[in-house]
Design a protein around this motif. Sequence first.
Motif, mmCIF file in Angstrom:
data_model
loop_
_atom_site.group_PDB
_atom_site.id
_atom_site.type_symbol
_atom_site.label_atom_id
_atom_site.label_comp_id
_atom_site.label_asym_id
_atom_site.label_seq_id
_atom_site.Cartn_x
_atom_site.Cartn_y
_atom_site.Cartn_z
ATOM 1 N N LEU A 87 -25.542 8.207 -8.423
ATOM 2 C CA LEU A 87 -26.024 9.462 -8.196
ATOM 3 C C LEU A 87 -27.785 10.240 -7.601
ATOM 4 N N GLY A 88 -28.338 9.745 -8.800
ATOM 5 C CA GLY A 88 -29.898 9.684 -8.274
ATOM 6 C C GLY A 88 -30.409 8.988 -6.672
ATOM 7 N N SER A 89 -29.512 7.271 -6.657
ATOM 8 C CA SER A 89 -29.711 6.915 -5.232
ATOM 9 C C SER A 89 -29.496 7.512 -4.315
ATOM 10 N N LEU A 90 -27.916 8.328 -4.287
ATOM 11 C CA LEU A 90 -27.640 8.566 -3.568
ATOM 12 C C LEU A 90 -27.974 10.444 -2.915
ATOM 13 N N GLY A 91 -29.732 10.629 -3.756
ATOM 14 C CA GLY A 91 -30.077 11.824 -3.315
ATOM 15 C C GLY A 91 -29.610 12.987 -3.927
ATOM 16 N N MET A 92 -28.801 13.455 -4.963
ATOM 17 C CA MET A 92 -28.597 14.233 -5.683
ATOM 18 C C MET A 92 -29.304 15.815 -6.346
ATOM 19 N N GLN A 93 -29.619 15.968 -5.613
ATOM 20 C CA GLN A 93 -30.026 17.645 -5.837
ATOM 21 C C GLN A 93 -30.001 18.083 -7.467
ATOM 22 N N ASP A 94 -30.868 17.859 -8.699
ATOM 23 C CA ASP A 94 -29.989 18.385 -9.182
ATOM 24 C C ASP A 94 -31.813 18.273 -10.396
ATOM 25 N N TYR A 95 -31.969 19.839 -10.081
ATOM 26 C CA TYR A 95 -33.551 19.429 -10.247
ATOM 27 C C TYR A 95 -34.181 19.619 -12.334
ATOM 28 N N ALA A 96 -32.917 20.457 -12.422
ATOM 29 C CA ALA A 96 -33.696 20.569 -13.503
ATOM 30 C C ALA A 96 -31.949 20.819 -15.150
ATOM 31 N N GLY A 97 -31.427 20.214 -14.288
ATOM 32 C CA GLY A 97 -29.645 20.118 -14.654
ATOM 33 C C GLY A 97 -28.470 21.064 -15.637
ATOM 34 N N SER A 98 -28.426 21.831 -13.940
ATOM 35 C CA SER A 98 -27.074 22.348 -13.113
ATOM 36 C C SER A 98 -25.755 21.334 -13.877
ATOM 37 N N THR A 99 -26.048 20.433 -13.718
ATOM 38 C CA THR A 99 -24.774 19.392 -13.353
ATOM 39 C C THR A 99 -24.725 18.813 -15.179
ATOM 40 N N VAL A 100 -26.687 17.771 -14.633
ATOM 41 C CA VAL A 100 -26.508 16.354 -16.210
ATOM 42 C C VAL A 100 -26.931 17.311 -17.714
ATOM 43 N N VAL A 101 -27.091 19.054 -17.337
ATOM 44 C CA VAL A 101 -27.265 19.439 -19.236
ATOM 45 C C VAL A 101 -25.695 20.302 -19.117
ATOM 46 N N HIS A 102 -25.731 21.233 -18.564
ATOM 47 C CA HIS A 102 -24.671 22.398 -18.719
ATOM 48 C C HIS A 102 -22.751 21.987 -17.770
ATOM 49 N N LEU A 103 -22.776 21.232 -17.001
ATOM 50 C CA LEU A 103 -21.548 20.960 -16.576
ATOM 51 C C LEU A 103 -21.575 19.826 -17.748
ATOM 52 N N THR A 104 -22.370 18.863 -18.007
ATOM 53 C CA THR A 104 -21.360 18.044 -19.176
ATOM 54 C C THR A 104 -21.262 18.469 -20.118
ATOM 55 N N GLY A 105 -22.077 19.702 -21.075
ATOM 56 C CA GLY A 105 -22.269 20.568 -22.052
ATOM 57 C C GLY A 105 -20.578 20.853 -21.746
ATOM 58 N N ALA A 106 -20.646 21.792 -20.697
ATOM 59 C CA ALA A 106 -18.668 22.941 -20.983
ATOM 60 C C ALA A 106 -18.236 22.179 -20.498
ATOM 61 N N THR A 107 -17.282 20.841 -19.751
ATOM 62 C CA THR A 107 -16.843 20.029 -19.966
ATOM 63 C C THR A 107 -16.035 19.571 -21.216
ATOM 64 N N ALA A 108 -16.950 19.051 -22.369
ATOM 65 C CA ALA A 108 -17.151 18.947 -23.455
ATOM 66 C C ALA A 108 -16.280 19.877 -24.001
ATOM 67 N N ALA A 109 -17.021 20.859 -24.574
ATOM 68 C CA ALA A 109 -16.130 22.380 -24.244
ATOM 69 C C ALA A 109 -15.354 21.984 -24.040
ATOM 70 N N LEU A 110 -14.287 21.668 -22.868
ATOM 71 C CA LEU A 110 -13.072 21.831 -22.098
ATOM 72 C C LEU A 110 -12.366 21.244 -23.341
ATOM 73 N N ALA A 111 -13.441 19.718 -23.273
ATOM 74 C CA ALA A 111 -11.549 18.531 -24.277
ATOM 75 C C ALA A 111 -11.408 19.901 -25.820
ATOM 76 N N ALA A 112 -12.576 19.906 -26.088
ATOM 77 C CA ALA A 112 -12.626 19.930 -27.459
ATOM 78 C C ALA A 112 -11.636 21.807 -27.780
ATOM 79 N N THR A 113 -12.068 22.767 -26.778
ATOM 80 C CA THR A 113 -11.147 24.192 -27.072
ATOM 81 C C THR A 113 -10.012 23.996 -26.417
ATOM 82 N N PHE A 114 -9.496 22.772 -25.376
ATOM 83 C CA PHE A 114 -7.703 22.265 -25.028
ATOM 84 C C PHE A 114 -7.624 21.566 -26.732
ATOM 85 N N LEU A 115 -7.919 20.569 -27.495
ATOM 86 C CA LEU A 115 -7.580 20.448 -27.714
ATOM 87 C C LEU A 115 -7.373 20.361 -29.109
ATOM 88 N N LEU A 116 -8.346 22.050 -29.680
ATOM 89 C CA LEU A 116 -8.482 22.665 -30.889
ATOM 90 C C LEU A 116 -7.540 23.803 -30.890
#
Length: 478
Positions: A185-214
């Motif tokens: 993704l970096g080689s394609l030029g994805m813009q994510d200066y401090a982590g909207s995707t890397v930090v927050h979407l990643t954490g929230a998606t894991a939370a989604l899986a956990a919330t669904f299974l719990l």
Amino acid sequence: MKRKWIVGLITAILIMAFPVSAFAADEVTAPVLEIGLNTMFVFLAALLVFFMQAGFALLEAGSVRMKNAGHVAGKTVLTLGISVIAFWAAGFAFGFGNGNSFWGTTGFLFSGDSAAGSFASLAASDVSLNVKFLFQLSFAAVSLAIACGGMAERAKLSVYIIFGTLFMILIYPVVAHWVWGGGWLGSLGMQDYAGSTVVHLTGATAALAATFLLKPRLGKYNKEGKPNVIQGHNQVLTVLGVIIIWIGWFGFNPGSALTPLGDGFFGYVALTTNIAAAAGALAALFISWVFAGKSDISSMLNGVLAAFVAITGSCAFVDAWAAVVIGAVAGIIGFLSGKWLERAGLDDPISAVSVHGIAGIWGAISTGLFATPELVATTGVGKPGLFYGGGFDQLGVQLLGVAGTFAFVLVASFLVLAGMKWLIGIRVTEEEEMMGLDISEHGAYGYPEQMQALVGDMGTEPALTRSSSELGSISVIK
């Protein structure tokens, strides 16, 4: 005179920050001072991001019932400890080590600055590798805190330990490598200066899986499937938590500039970050007023966080006016998506999915719309956005990054948690949930005087001998 005082202060800080022997062999030249100042700047930014954990502890503890407050607050320290060890042992290597387009393969059991050759993706800055590690660790720990937030009030303590370790080694680092570590993704030029995707979407998606299974907490939905409101026990704590997080975000975004020197670009990043958060607060308060007829404080707080999440990826790419728009839209969609998810049957006690996930997606998309040619040239990442003559190229890269991250994290998190659910179980028993996780998991209440007084009002026998129905009445009160 003022200039002499400033130079003297900087010199004093550098002497305290580095051993005297570091300057014994070499003259204290301007380049040496610059390296030291950059390193100190990133170190202080890392401390601000670490301090956000205190904000998360207050925010999450205040958002749950009194009988679970101690457990939730303590869980924050537990996951931070897991983050440090797991990221040091393997996560940093998988995320930023030299390797292929999908993960790193060098730098395991990180050994300090002597391992610099194993981390080519971090070589652009002259900051000490030790401090770069600390900075990246602080980001990873935030992502895990988000992931674990969706498990509140019903997950076993063992889930945080096992899932947290695997998340920090195998899930978060892979996404970080894709975008920041020399990956595809970096080689394609994805813009994510401090982590909207890397930090927050990643954490929230894991939370989604956990919330669904719990599954939802007991009492969250009535027999008709409509959601009941389960109030947090202390809104003052949640407000204090958000203020601390607000302060910490000045390490998150401006700190990602990695230097206070040059044209002071970190100051511009601080500007866009700050005004976006303010816009998110006002927009969320307004939309809650429109929908509910009352201005809801919790919605306003979530609006602040949603705006921060959205601007985190775009803060270095967009004009100030666009930051206001991005923050306001994040506050609104954070509120609306949270209500929709709740009605759809997703019990997310701290709104991790809507605030960090949906707003994170919006943050990633926003750079594909609003990135300016001048700021793209300054950062050297990607292309201008759709509204600035860049066409759909950058927007397409941003959407691809969102889709790839969401799919990978959801599948990986679901497999790990589903396997744990099958092998050892991931949810406490009904009786333990009614007791509260403070007493069932730790044997002591976070608010011992208040909870013991409440239990005492129901009779003389100890809380652990009460029936499930009696303990359930406690959970309704608190």
